[in-house]
Design an enzyme around this catalytic site. Structure first.
Site, PDB file in Angstrom:
ATOM      1  N   SER A   1      27.975  -4.736  37.493  1.00 51.34           N
ATOM      2  CA  SER A   1      28.358  -4.171  38.802  1.00 51.34           C
ATOM      3  C   SER A   1      28.943  -2.781  38.663  1.00 51.34           C
ATOM      4  CB  SER A   1      29.433  -5.024  39.465  1.00 51.34           C
ATOM      5  OG  SER A   1      28.957  -6.266  39.781  1.00 51.34           O
TER       6      SER A   1
ATOM      7  N   ALA B   1      37.717  -8.687  39.801  1.00 46.75           N
ATOM      8  CA  ALA B   1      37.352  -9.388  38.557  1.00 46.75           C
ATOM      9  C   ALA B   1      35.817  -9.478  38.373  1.00 46.75           C
ATOM     10  CB  ALA B   1      37.939 -10.794  38.594  1.00 46.75           C
ATOM     11  N   PRO B   2      35.338  -9.368  37.128  1.00 44.93           N
ATOM     12  CA  PRO B   2      36.097  -9.193  35.882  1.00 44.93           C
ATOM     13  C   PRO B   2      36.520  -7.749  35.590  1.00 44.93           C
ATOM     14  CG  PRO B   2      33.760  -9.379  35.388  1.00 44.93           C
ATOM     15  CD  PRO B   2      33.892  -9.571  36.880  1.00 44.93           C
ATOM     16  N   GLY B   3      36.047  -6.795  36.415  1.00 45.36           N
ATOM     17  CA  GLY B   3      36.609  -5.456  36.219  1.00 45.36           C
ATOM     18  C   GLY B   3      35.615  -4.314  36.084  1.00 45.36           C
ATOM     19  N   GLY B   4      34.378  -4.529  36.469  1.00 45.49           N
ATOM     20  CA  GLY B   4      33.372  -3.457  36.345  1.00 45.49           C
ATOM     21  C   GLY B   4      33.739  -2.203  37.137  1.00 45.49           C
TER      22      GLY B   4
ATOM     23  N   ASP C   1      42.597  -9.744  42.651  1.00 45.61           N
ATOM     24  CA  ASP C   1      41.604 -10.830  42.533  1.00 45.61           C
ATOM     25  C   ASP C   1      42.291 -12.045  41.925  1.00 45.61           C
ATOM     26  OD1 ASP C   1      39.213 -12.425  41.855  1.00 45.61           O
ATOM     27  OD2 ASP C   1      38.123 -10.554  42.125  1.00 45.61           O
TER      28      ASP C   1
ATOM     29  N   ASP D   1      45.363 -12.070  47.959  1.00 44.09           N
ATOM     30  CA  ASP D   1      44.212 -12.030  48.858  1.00 44.09           C
ATOM     31  C   ASP D   1      43.960 -10.567  49.261  1.00 44.09           C
ATOM     32  OD1 ASP D   1      42.383 -12.208  50.882  1.00 44.09           O
ATOM     33  OD2 ASP D   1      43.444 -13.755  52.011  1.00 44.09           O
TER      34      ASP D   1
ATOM     35  N   ASP E   1      34.576  -4.824  46.533  1.00 48.29           N
ATOM     36  CA  ASP E   1      33.282  -5.470  46.238  1.00 48.29           C
ATOM     37  C   ASP E   1      33.379  -6.965  46.551  1.00 48.29           C
ATOM     38  OD1 ASP E   1      30.653  -5.568  45.249  1.00 48.29           O
ATOM     39  OD2 ASP E   1      31.290  -5.841  43.176  1.00 48.29           O
TER      40      ASP E   1
ATOM     41  N   LYS F   1      27.779  -6.965  52.086  1.00 45.57           N
ATOM     42  CA  LYS F   1      26.795  -7.921  51.553  1.00 45.57           C
ATOM     43  C   LYS F   1      25.946  -8.418  52.717  1.00 45.57           C
ATOM     44  CE  LYS F   1      29.300  -7.628  47.794  1.00 45.57           C
ATOM     45  NZ  LYS F   1      28.896  -7.051  46.514  1.00 45.57           N
TER      46      LYS F   1
HETATM   47  C1  LIG Z   1      31.097  -9.468  43.169  1.00 45.01           C
HETATM   48  S1  LIG Z   1      32.617  -9.927  42.455  1.00 45.01           S
HETATM   49  C2  LIG Z   1      33.332  -8.381  42.031  1.00 45.01           C
HETATM   50  C3  LIG Z   1      32.766  -7.772  40.777  1.00 45.01           C
HETATM   51  C4  LIG Z   1      33.548  -6.549  40.352  1.00 45.01           C
HETATM   52  N1  LIG Z   1      33.395  -5.463  41.342  1.00 45.01           N
HETATM   53  C5  LIG Z   1      33.104  -6.026  39.016  1.00 45.01           C
HETATM   54  O1  LIG Z   1      32.546  -4.908  38.966  1.00 45.01           O
HETATM   55  O2  LIG Z   1      33.321  -6.689  37.983  1.00 45.01           O
HETATM   56  C6  LIG Z   1      33.572 -10.392  43.849  1.00 45.01           C
HETATM   57  C7  LIG Z   1      34.997 -10.777  43.499  1.00 45.01           C
HETATM   58  O3  LIG Z   1      35.721 -10.911  44.732  1.00 45.01           O
HETATM   59  C8  LIG Z   1      36.734 -11.863  44.538  1.00 45.01           C
HETATM   60  N2  LIG Z   1      37.239 -12.275  45.864  1.00 45.01           N
HETATM   61  C9  LIG Z   1      36.637 -13.047  46.790  1.00 45.01           C
HETATM   62  N3  LIG Z   1      37.440 -13.189  47.876  1.00 45.01           N
HETATM   63  C10 LIG Z   1      38.559 -12.454  47.603  1.00 45.01           C
HETATM   64  C11 LIG Z   1      39.746 -12.175  48.330  1.00 45.01           C
HETATM   65  N4  LIG Z   1      39.954 -12.680  49.555  1.00 45.01           N
HETATM   66  N5  LIG Z   1      40.686 -11.386  47.756  1.00 45.01           N
HETATM   67  C12 LIG Z   1      40.494 -10.870  46.521  1.00 45.01           C
HETATM   68  N6  LIG Z   1      39.387 -11.100  45.792  1.00 45.01           N
HETATM   69  C13 LIG Z   1      38.428 -11.869  46.332  1.00 45.01           C
HETATM   70  C14 LIG Z   1      36.072 -12.944  43.715  1.00 45.01           C
HETATM   71  O4  LIG Z   1      37.053 -13.700  43.004  1.00 45.01           O
HETATM   72  C15 LIG Z   1      35.169 -12.122  42.781  1.00 45.01           C
HETATM   73  O5  LIG Z   1      35.803 -11.899  41.542  1.00 45.01           O
END
Ligand SMILES: C[S@@+](CC[C@H](N)C(=O)[O-])C[C@H]1O[C@@H](n2cnc3c(N)ncnc32)[C@H](O)[C@@H]1O
Length: 194
Positions: free
Chosen positions: A27, A60-63, A79, A99, A115, A144
């Protein structure tokens, strides 16, 4: 065949970016591509500068956080999920298991990136709150789009955002692209103008 003045500068219209092997997820390329798309290269040193403050919602994971850290920024990574250990060892990341829809920054930040996979309208409303409160100068977020009527959904979100910012007296530039690294999503960039 393509015509000068009406074609992409990129071969085949595709921005090919090299995957940075230390980045925790693929990502990461979405945020890098977004910066290439929305921030002119000669402004990177001012607008993506070392020492800036950023928040990454759904980090997470941190991209995406990896990209911010690679520019020398301090990042609030929001996250519930675990962040990459090597990235945390940079000392530039504060991981908060909160959140992203309700978390508020302790002070005004330079960048908000998001994201989170959720309804486009919910993500837009959250970013809108950040911008109306001027909690950040610039934002990059993904909408999305698993639904059928994608164009309608994106148009509704963007026109609502534009109307709310204008009603609140917040001047901003809003741009949206379907990037090469985006799949069923589009990337929005907003920059406050004053
Ligand atoms: C597509 S992943 C993100 C990938 C990240 N951008 C990367 O580059 O590694 C979406 C993330 O959103 C988190 N997430 C979902 N709902 C959330 C919320 N209400 N608050 C914070 N994080 C949330 C999920 O735990 C997940 O890790």
């Amino acid at each position: 065949m393509s015509f000068p003045g009406n074609r992409s500068e990129l071969p085949g219209g595709i921005r090919r970016l090299r995957f940075p092997h230390a980045a925790p997820s693929r990502s990461t390329l979405k945020l890098e591509e977004a910066w290439h798309e929305f921030v002119p290269r000669d402004q990177w040193d001012d607008r993506l500068a070392e020492g800036m403050q950023a928040a990454d919602l759904g980090a997470a994971p941190g991209g995406w956080t990896w990209q911010l850290v690679a520019r020398g920024m301090n990042v609030f990574a929001i996250d519930n999920g675990p962040m990459d250990k090597a990235l945390m060892a940079s000392g530039l990341v504060e991981h908060l298991r909160e959140d992203g829809f309700v978390w508020q920054p302790p002070e005004r930040l330079d960048w908000l990136v998001c994201d989170i996979v959720d309804k486009p309208s919910r993500v837009t409303a959250m970013v809108q709150r950040w911008l109306v409160q001027r909690w950040c100068r610039e934002a990059v977020f993904n909408l999305k789009l698993p639904m059928k009527r994608r164009w309608e959904e994106v148009s509704r979100c963007l026109s609502g955002l534009e109307a709310s910012l204008s009603e609140a007296g917040v001047r901003a530039e809003i741009r949206c692209r379907h990037l090469y690294h985006d799949r069923e999503e589009v990337t929005v960039h907003v920059r406050l103008l004053d």
